[in-house]
Design a protein around this motif. Structure first.
Motif, PDB file in Angstrom:
ATOM      1  N   ILE A 176       6.808  -2.456  -0.797  1.00 23.55           N
ATOM      2  CA  ILE A 176       6.854  -1.258  -1.360  1.00 23.55           C
ATOM      3  C   ILE A 176       7.550  -1.524  -2.777  1.00 23.55           C
ATOM      4  CG2 ILE A 176       8.593   0.562  -1.292  1.00 23.55           C
ATOM      5  CD1 ILE A 176       8.535   0.577   1.750  1.00 23.55           C
ATOM      6  N   VAL A 177       8.277  -2.440  -2.802  1.00 22.03           N
ATOM      7  CA  VAL A 177       8.795  -2.901  -4.488  1.00 22.03           C
ATOM      8  C   VAL A 177       7.567  -3.227  -5.222  1.00 22.03           C
ATOM      9  CG1 VAL A 177      10.302  -4.356  -5.733  1.00 22.03           C
ATOM     10  CG2 VAL A 177      11.121  -3.344  -3.759  1.00 22.03           C
ATOM     11  N   ARG A 178       7.007  -4.395  -4.704  1.00 20.11           N
ATOM     12  CA  ARG A 178       5.745  -4.762  -5.356  1.00 20.11           C
ATOM     13  C   ARG A 178       4.689  -3.727  -5.615  1.00 20.11           C
ATOM     14  NH1 ARG A 178       1.071  -8.097  -5.038  1.00 20.11           N
ATOM     15  NH2 ARG A 178       1.192  -7.674  -2.514  1.00 20.11           N
ATOM     16  N   GLY A 179       4.481  -2.942  -4.570  1.00 19.05           N
ATOM     17  CA  GLY A 179       3.142  -1.885  -4.795  1.00 19.05           C
ATOM     18  C   GLY A 179       3.747  -0.758  -5.909  1.00 19.05           C
ATOM     19  N   ALA A 180       5.154  -0.366  -5.804  1.00 20.60           N
ATOM     20  CA  ALA A 180       5.539   0.657  -6.577  1.00 20.60           C
ATOM     21  C   ALA A 180       5.474   0.419  -8.125  1.00 20.60           C
ATOM     22  CB  ALA A 180       6.949   1.143  -6.418  1.00 20.60           C
ATOM     23  N   LEU A 181       5.727  -0.983  -8.210  1.00 21.41           N
ATOM     24  CA  LEU A 181       5.690  -1.542  -9.559  1.00 21.41           C
ATOM     25  C   LEU A 181       4.419  -1.860 -10.051  1.00 21.41           C
ATOM     26  CD1 LEU A 181       8.869  -4.093  -9.578  1.00 21.41           C
ATOM     27  CD2 LEU A 181       8.571  -1.924 -10.782  1.00 21.41           C
ATOM     28  N   ALA A 182       3.427  -2.350  -9.271  1.00 23.05           N
ATOM     29  CA  ALA A 182       1.998  -2.381  -9.484  1.00 23.05           C
ATOM     30  C   ALA A 182       1.473  -1.155  -9.857  1.00 23.05           C
ATOM     31  CB  ALA A 182       1.351  -3.093  -8.449  1.00 23.05           C
ATOM     32  N   SER A 202       0.956  -1.157  -0.075  1.00 25.25           N
ATOM     33  CA  SER A 202       0.039   0.123  -0.042  1.00 25.25           C
ATOM     34  C   SER A 202       0.886   1.205  -0.089  1.00 25.25           C
ATOM     35  CB  SER A 202      -0.925   0.170   1.104  1.00 25.25           C
ATOM     36  OG  SER A 202      -1.686   1.291   1.155  1.00 25.25           O
ATOM     37  N   VAL A 203       1.864   1.300   0.821  1.00 19.21           N
ATOM     38  CA  VAL A 203       2.768   2.445   0.890  1.00 19.21           C
ATOM     39  C   VAL A 203       3.499   2.592  -0.478  1.00 19.21           C
ATOM     40  CG1 VAL A 203       4.861   3.341   1.864  1.00 19.21           C
ATOM     41  CG2 VAL A 203       3.133   2.430   3.331  1.00 19.21           C
ATOM     42  N   GLY A 204       3.873   1.544  -0.964  1.00 20.72           N
ATOM     43  CA  GLY A 204       4.780   1.559  -2.161  1.00 20.72           C
ATOM     44  C   GLY A 204       3.891   2.171  -3.306  1.00 20.72           C
ATOM     45  N   PHE A 205       2.652   1.467  -3.494  1.00 15.95           N
ATOM     46  CA  PHE A 205       1.930   2.125  -4.596  1.00 15.95           C
ATOM     47  C   PHE A 205       1.485   3.478  -4.554  1.00 15.95           C
ATOM     48  CE2 PHE A 205      -2.177   2.446  -6.484  1.00 15.95           C
ATOM     49  CZ  PHE A 205      -1.905   1.610  -7.787  1.00 15.95           C
ATOM     50  N   ARG A 206       1.067   3.977  -3.169  1.00 15.44           N
ATOM     51  CA  ARG A 206       0.869   5.161  -3.144  1.00 15.44           C
ATOM     52  C   ARG A 206       2.037   6.363  -3.108  1.00 15.44           C
ATOM     53  NH1 ARG A 206      -1.787   5.783   2.387  1.00 15.44           N
ATOM     54  NH2 ARG A 206      -0.670   3.604   2.744  1.00 15.44           N
ATOM     55  N   ARG A 257       2.758   9.186  -6.127  1.00  9.08           N
ATOM     56  CA  ARG A 257       3.177  10.765  -5.866  1.00  9.08           C
ATOM     57  C   ARG A 257       4.361  10.909  -6.773  1.00  9.08           C
ATOM     58  NH1 ARG A 257       6.444  13.231  -2.282  1.00  9.08           N
ATOM     59  NH2 ARG A 257       6.803  11.437  -0.991  1.00  9.08           N
ATOM     60  N   LEU A 258       5.460   9.990  -6.686  1.00  8.21           N
ATOM     61  CA  LEU A 258       6.582  10.292  -7.370  1.00  8.21           C
ATOM     62  C   LEU A 258       6.778  10.205  -8.761  1.00  8.21           C
ATOM     63  CD1 LEU A 258       9.134   8.310  -4.805  1.00  8.21           C
ATOM     64  CD2 LEU A 258       8.707  10.715  -5.081  1.00  8.21           C
ATOM     65  N   SER A 259       5.822   9.658  -9.457  1.00  7.17           N
ATOM     66  CA  SER A 259       5.815   9.303 -10.921  1.00  7.17           C
ATOM     67  C   SER A 259       4.553  10.229 -11.440  1.00  7.17           C
ATOM     68  CB  SER A 259       5.542   7.940 -11.243  1.00  7.17           C
ATOM     69  OG  SER A 259       4.446   7.359 -10.831  1.00  7.17           O
ATOM     70  N   GLN A 260       3.876  11.312 -10.780  1.00  7.99           N
ATOM     71  CA  GLN A 260       2.890  11.888 -11.521  1.00  7.99           C
ATOM     72  C   GLN A 260       3.227  12.590 -13.021  1.00  7.99           C
ATOM     73  OE1 GLN A 260       1.981  14.972  -8.782  1.00  7.99           O
ATOM     74  NE2 GLN A 260       0.542  13.702  -7.676  1.00  7.99           N
ATOM     75  N   ASN A 261       4.507  12.867 -13.073  1.00  5.18           N
ATOM     76  CA  ASN A 261       4.602  13.515 -14.353  1.00  5.18           C
ATOM     77  C   ASN A 261       5.763  12.631 -15.311  1.00  5.18           C
ATOM     78  OD1 ASN A 261       3.003  15.577 -13.785  1.00  5.18           O
ATOM     79  ND2 ASN A 261       4.702  16.489 -12.682  1.00  5.18           N
ATOM     80  N   GLU A 265      14.679   6.830  -7.295  1.00  2.23           N
ATOM     81  CA  GLU A 265      13.777   7.831  -6.739  1.00  2.23           C
ATOM     82  C   GLU A 265      12.931   7.171  -5.712  1.00  2.23           C
ATOM     83  OE1 GLU A 265      13.500  10.748  -7.973  1.00  2.23           O
ATOM     84  OE2 GLU A 265      15.067  10.438  -9.670  1.00  2.23           O
ATOM     85  N   VAL A 266      12.360   6.114  -5.705  1.00  2.00           N
ATOM     86  CA  VAL A 266      11.443   5.467  -4.646  1.00  2.00           C
ATOM     87  C   VAL A 266      12.682   5.115  -3.556  1.00  2.00           C
ATOM     88  CG1 VAL A 266      10.097   3.453  -3.920  1.00  2.00           C
ATOM     89  CG2 VAL A 266       9.858   4.466  -6.074  1.00  2.00           C
ATOM     90  N   TRP A 267      13.566   4.484  -3.818  1.00  2.00           N
ATOM     91  CA  TRP A 267      14.434   4.041  -2.911  1.00  2.00           C
ATOM     92  C   TRP A 267      15.212   5.330  -2.078  1.00  2.00           C
ATOM     93  CZ3 TRP A 267      13.699  -0.919  -2.318  1.00  2.00           C
ATOM     94  CH2 TRP A 267      14.342  -1.722  -1.367  1.00  2.00           C
ATOM     95  N   ILE A 268      15.453   6.228  -2.566  1.00  2.00           N
ATOM     96  CA  ILE A 268      16.032   7.462  -2.082  1.00  2.00           C
ATOM     97  C   ILE A 268      14.848   8.111  -1.157  1.00  2.00           C
ATOM     98  CG2 ILE A 268      16.427   9.989  -2.439  1.00  2.00           C
ATOM     99  CD1 ILE A 268      18.063   9.036  -5.108  1.00  2.00           C
ATOM    100  N   GLU A 269      13.490   8.121  -1.575  1.00  2.00           N
ATOM    101  CA  GLU A 269      12.581   8.655  -0.663  1.00  2.00           C
ATOM    102  C   GLU A 269      12.216   7.766   0.444  1.00  2.00           C
ATOM    103  OE1 GLU A 269       9.922  11.618  -0.051  1.00  2.00           O
ATOM    104  OE2 GLU A 269      11.011  11.456  -1.895  1.00  2.00           O
TER     105      GLU A 269
END
Length: 188
Positions: free
Chosen positions: A153-159, A58-62, A66-70, A98-102
């Motif tokens: 986080i990894v799975r959610g971000a990629l999803a 859930s955290v990774g997805f959200r 936010r980080l990939s909006q544009n 980006e995600v890992w730095i955040e």
């Protein structure tokens, strides 16, 4: 005067470590063993790790939203398989930077791929695990449960980027450095 919106706010590492510890305690309390057998205790730990992974998802997805909006993750070309592979690689690189730095205030240390949908992300010092003592079984169990969160986080971000994946984690050093780990990502 209005608040300064140019400086991003940060949470101190110790506050985040306390939050992760309490989150792990909460998850363990909410998934107690149903009996006194060792099998029931192991099952309860696995259920706690699964709950941590879902929270991380859930955290990774959200966060990725936010980080990939544009940002657009696609590559030009005529071969659909090559375009998909290039987009996957670009998305994983975004995750590693980006995600890992955040989340961890640093990029992933090493990214490897076989260019067939399998990626290995290596972090030689995952900050959430640096204080765990080495060569202790209870530290290893705690680390495995805590690692479920960044796997999520990894799975959610990629999803969020339209890339379904299976994510697992391994320790790089055999109980010597609990903070050195690799995240194994297999694109579905």
């Amino acid at each position: 005067s209005s608040p300064d919106t140019t400086t991003p706010s940060r949470v101190s590492d110790s506050s985040f470590e306390f939050l992760m510890t309490e989150l792990l305690r909460y998850v363990e309390r909410s998934t107690p063993p149903k009996g006194d057998s060792p099998e029931e205790a192991i099952f309860a730990k696995e259920m706690a790790a699964a709950k941590m992974e879902r929270m991380g998802y859930s955290v990774g997805f959200r966060l990725c939203e936010r980080l990939s909006q544009n940002r657009v993750f696609s590559a030009g070309g005529k071969d659909p398989a090559a375009v998909a592979a290039a987009a996957q690689l670009e998305a994983v690189k975004f995750l590693c930077k980006e995600v890992w730095i955040e989340v961890f205030r640093k990029q992933i240390d090493k990214l490897q791929t076989n260019h067939r949908g399998v990626f290995v992300l290596k972090d030689m010092e995952l900050r959430w695990l640096t204080r765990l003592p080495a060569n202790r079984e209870n530290s290893r169990v705690t680390a495995i449960q805590m690692l479920a969160f960044p796997c999520g986080i990894v799975r959610g971000a990629l999803a969020n980027l339209g890339i379904p994946a299976v994510v697992s984690c391994d320790f790089l050093a055999d109980n010597q450095n609990m903070a050195a780990c690799s995240f194994n990502v297999k694109i579905k």
